[in-house]
Scaffold this motif. Sequence first.
Motif, PDB file in Angstrom:
ATOM      1  N   ARG A  97     -42.912  26.194  23.084  1.00  0.00           N
ATOM      2  CA  ARG A  97     -41.930  26.704  22.109  1.00  0.00           C
ATOM      3  C   ARG A  97     -42.554  26.762  20.709  1.00  0.00           C
ATOM      4  NH1 ARG A  97     -37.799  27.780  24.903  1.00  0.00           N
ATOM      5  NH2 ARG A  97     -37.010  26.424  26.539  1.00  0.00           N
ATOM      6  N   LYS A  98     -43.362  25.730  20.408  1.00  0.00           N
ATOM      7  CA  LYS A  98     -44.032  25.702  19.103  1.00  0.00           C
ATOM      8  C   LYS A  98     -44.992  26.899  18.996  1.00  0.00           C
ATOM      9  CE  LYS A  98     -46.802  22.651  16.203  1.00  0.00           C
ATOM     10  NZ  LYS A  98     -45.937  22.594  15.028  1.00  0.00           N
ATOM     11  N   LYS A 126     -42.288  17.724  29.448  1.00  0.00           N
ATOM     12  CA  LYS A 126     -41.422  18.074  28.315  1.00  0.00           C
ATOM     13  C   LYS A 126     -42.259  18.421  27.081  1.00  0.00           C
ATOM     14  CE  LYS A 126     -36.692  16.653  28.189  1.00  0.00           C
ATOM     15  NZ  LYS A 126     -35.669  15.768  27.654  1.00  0.00           N
ATOM     16  N   ALA A 127     -43.353  17.644  26.905  1.00  0.00           N
ATOM     17  CA  ALA A 127     -44.252  17.906  25.770  1.00  0.00           C
ATOM     18  C   ALA A 127     -44.861  19.303  25.897  1.00  0.00           C
ATOM     19  CB  ALA A 127     -45.347  16.854  25.721  1.00  0.00           C
ATOM     20  N   ILE A 171     -42.274  21.724  24.755  1.00  0.00           N
ATOM     21  CA  ILE A 171     -42.204  21.730  23.279  1.00  0.00           C
ATOM     22  C   ILE A 171     -43.401  22.503  22.710  1.00  0.00           C
ATOM     23  CG2 ILE A 171     -42.336  20.250  21.211  1.00  0.00           C
ATOM     24  CD1 ILE A 171     -40.807  18.113  22.881  1.00  0.00           C
ATOM     25  N   GLY A 177     -41.055  21.743  17.991  1.00  0.00           N
ATOM     26  CA  GLY A 177     -41.734  23.015  18.226  1.00  0.00           C
ATOM     27  C   GLY A 177     -41.409  24.024  17.151  1.00  0.00           C
ATOM     28  N   ALA A 184     -42.266  13.145  30.572  1.00  0.00           N
ATOM     29  CA  ALA A 184     -42.534  13.327  29.135  1.00  0.00           C
ATOM     30  C   ALA A 184     -43.669  14.330  28.921  1.00  0.00           C
ATOM     31  CB  ALA A 184     -42.884  11.986  28.496  1.00  0.00           C
ATOM     32  N   GLU A 185     -44.680  14.252  29.794  1.00  0.00           N
ATOM     33  CA  GLU A 185     -45.821  15.187  29.671  1.00  0.00           C
ATOM     34  C   GLU A 185     -45.362  16.625  29.852  1.00  0.00           C
ATOM     35  OE1 GLU A 185     -49.270  14.319  32.126  1.00  0.00           O
ATOM     36  OE2 GLU A 185     -49.180  12.240  31.452  1.00  0.00           O
ATOM     37  N   ILE A 190     -40.945  11.108  23.860  1.00  0.00           N
ATOM     38  CA  ILE A 190     -40.133  12.324  23.766  1.00  0.00           C
ATOM     39  C   ILE A 190     -38.676  11.891  23.739  1.00  0.00           C
ATOM     40  CG2 ILE A 190     -39.471  14.471  24.958  1.00  0.00           C
ATOM     41  CD1 ILE A 190     -42.323  14.801  24.521  1.00  0.00           C
TER      42      ILE A 190
END
Lengths: 236, 181
Positions: free
Chosen positions: A58-59, A51-52, A55, B62, A48-49, B30
């Motif tokens: 991408r943000k 994947k975060a 994200i 995102g 999850a870390e 997530i």
Amino acid sequence: MSIFKRLFKIGQAEAHNIVDKLEDPIKLTEQGIRDLKNDLDQSLKSFAEVKALSIKNRKEANDLRNQATSFEEKAILLLQKAENGEIDSNEADRLATEALAKKEEAEQSARIADQNATKVDAQLTQLDQNIKKLRSNISHYENELKTLKARAKVSDATAKLNKQMAQVDSNGTISMLEKMKEKVTEKEALSEAYADIADSGRSVEEEIDDVLKSGPTPSSSDALAKLKEKMKSGKA
Amino acid sequence: MGIFDFLKKDKEPAYDPSNIRITDLKAGFILDYDLKSWQVKEAYQYDWGNHYFTREFLLDSGDEVVYLHIDDNEELDLSISKKIKIRALDVDLPEYILKHEQPPKKIVYEGKEYYLDRESPGYFSDEPDNEGSWAELISWDYYDKEECYMVTVEQWGDREFAASHGKMVKEYEFSNILPGN
């Protein structure tokens, strides 16, 4: 082997024996599955870390692209203002060039953020494989546990039944029944013997009394006399 | 395995790591939805009275932000929505509500008709794990004829309004739910 070593070995053997007795295969398998699930939880959290992070990259890339668009819009606005005579054209050109440089900078950073996100995604694939393996292990042992529980149940029931069967003393029961039968026969024989003794123990007077008592009743002696008369008359 | 290994073990999680469900969601988790990975940024709770609670999560991919609403009181109802401007529904909607003390029975948004389903007064908290402060609100839920899409109008306090547009979703549309730290 020294005496202390031998004593230690005995102690070790006894301790192992006690621990062996305490070990319940089902409880230990359940605990093993719990441990595996905890490991899976930790792996999922690490996943999850990462994947975060993807994200977040991408943000960041998205924000930078918006920033680039905004700088371009500002450059256009500056040129429009210069065209309308609202600001000096040289100053507008200078500021617009600055804005376009900032736009280029933001686009460059956005590309880097995108690349970072792609790199992180590649790492995710590797982590995903490990997690799938852990999940598969858990699923395998959960199924094993179900089988183990069923086998333990059957084994417990069989052991109980066998114990009951072993405790039944069929010879003892049969001999007890035979003994009872003999006892009844003995009682019958005893009763008959008492009856014989009772018969043989009577006095002569008692016998006479019995004969007299069992003599014909008045009505039956009348019938006898009539029969005798009938026979006489028949002869004549 | 050491005899005191159990002392080192962490507390077991409230969810089953081999089968994390959408109802296990918390801030930091997530999940995958609509071909994208989303991070649960914030968690909210609504109290509609009579021990009826629902939860809402802010999901960030995102490049997009949505709200996931979870109602698992009777059957599991899930919806994904986005905030919209109240005046995108009707330029006079806030004034209409203030005048009539309720919104109209029918609303048209992006050419689609939505019908008022229920009015729910309740309380909202952005700290579901703590006994934080609760804000009072009235929510009006509208659904289209097929009850697939929805519009929600909310009144916060005397004159503050908010609106959202979304759709009903199924649990299977979410996958790869991962716990957060």
